[in-house]
Design a protein around this motif. Structure first.
Motif, short mmCIF file in Angstrom:
data_model
loop_
_atom_site.label_atom_id
_atom_site.label_comp_id
_atom_site.label_asym_id
_atom_site.label_seq_id
_atom_site.Cartn_x
_atom_site.Cartn_y
_atom_site.Cartn_z
N PHE A 7 12.44 27.06 -1.29
CA PHE A 7 11.13 26.42 -0.06
C PHE A 7 11.60 24.96 -0.02
O PHE A 7 11.62 24.47 1.05
CB PHE A 7 9.91 26.93 -0.65
N PHE A 8 11.84 24.28 -1.10
CA PHE A 8 12.06 22.90 -1.28
C PHE A 8 13.23 22.54 -0.47
O PHE A 8 13.32 21.67 0.45
CB PHE A 8 12.06 22.32 -2.52
N LEU A 9 14.40 23.25 -0.93
CA LEU A 9 15.60 22.83 -0.08
C LEU A 9 15.70 23.26 1.33
O LEU A 9 16.18 22.41 2.17
CB LEU A 9 16.83 23.93 -0.89
N ILE A 10 14.96 24.39 1.74
CA ILE A 10 14.84 24.48 3.40
C ILE A 10 13.96 23.29 3.75
O ILE A 10 14.26 22.72 5.01
CB ILE A 10 14.01 25.88 3.42
N ARG A 11 12.87 22.96 3.23
CA ARG A 11 11.97 21.82 3.89
C ARG A 11 12.75 20.72 4.00
O ARG A 11 12.85 19.78 4.85
CB ARG A 11 10.81 21.61 3.02
N GLN A 12 13.69 20.33 2.89
CA GLN A 12 14.44 19.17 2.74
C GLN A 12 15.56 19.05 3.96
O GLN A 12 15.73 18.19 4.53
CB GLN A 12 14.99 18.99 1.64
N ALA A 13 16.24 20.32 4.25
CA ALA A 13 16.97 20.23 5.23
C ALA A 13 16.61 20.27 6.38
O ALA A 13 17.55 20.09 7.37
CB ALA A 13 18.14 21.53 5.01
N GLU A 14 15.47 20.88 6.89
CA GLU A 14 14.96 21.24 7.86
C GLU A 14 14.00 20.03 8.75
O GLU A 14 13.91 20.16 9.57
CB GLU A 14 14.29 22.46 8.34
N TYR A 15 13.46 19.13 7.80
CA TYR A 15 12.22 18.36 8.23
C TYR A 15 12.91 17.10 9.11
O TYR A 15 12.25 17.19 10.26
CB TYR A 15 11.64 17.81 7.04
#
Length: 95
Positions: A7-15
């Motif tokens: 979840f953290f990695l997806i948020r980091q990549a997509e924000y």
């Protein structure tokens, strides 16, 4: 746990791409009352869940299943939810 990491990695990549596509100042990062940020967090959660259940899903796993427990009072009042752990085996031929 793995979900929080993903979840953290997806948020980091997509924000940044998401915020940039809307324009400067439209998204208030961290403010769940901001509809744009809430939409972003919802997207990131669903993407994480999709990834967890579609990429090499487990065939045997533990699942918490609800059990209603009556705790005094009139019928239907004061019902608390308890959970029991069950072992689930998914048919590996089902994708």
């Amino acid at each position: 746990d793995q979900f929080q990491r993903d979840f953290f990695l997806i948020r980091q990549a997509e924000y940044l791409p998401y915020a940039s596509s809307l324009g400067p100042g439209l998204v208030q990062q961290g403010d769940l009352t901001d509809a744009y940020y809430f939409d972003f967090i919802s997207f990131a959660q669903y993407r994480t869940i999709y990834r967890d259940i579609s990429v090499d899903p487990l065939t045997i796993f533990e699942e918490k299943q609800p059990v209603d427990v009556q705790s005094g009072g009139m019928e239907g009042e004061n019902i608390r939810q308890d959970f029991v752990t069950k072992i689930v085996q998914r048919d590996p031929s089902i994708d």
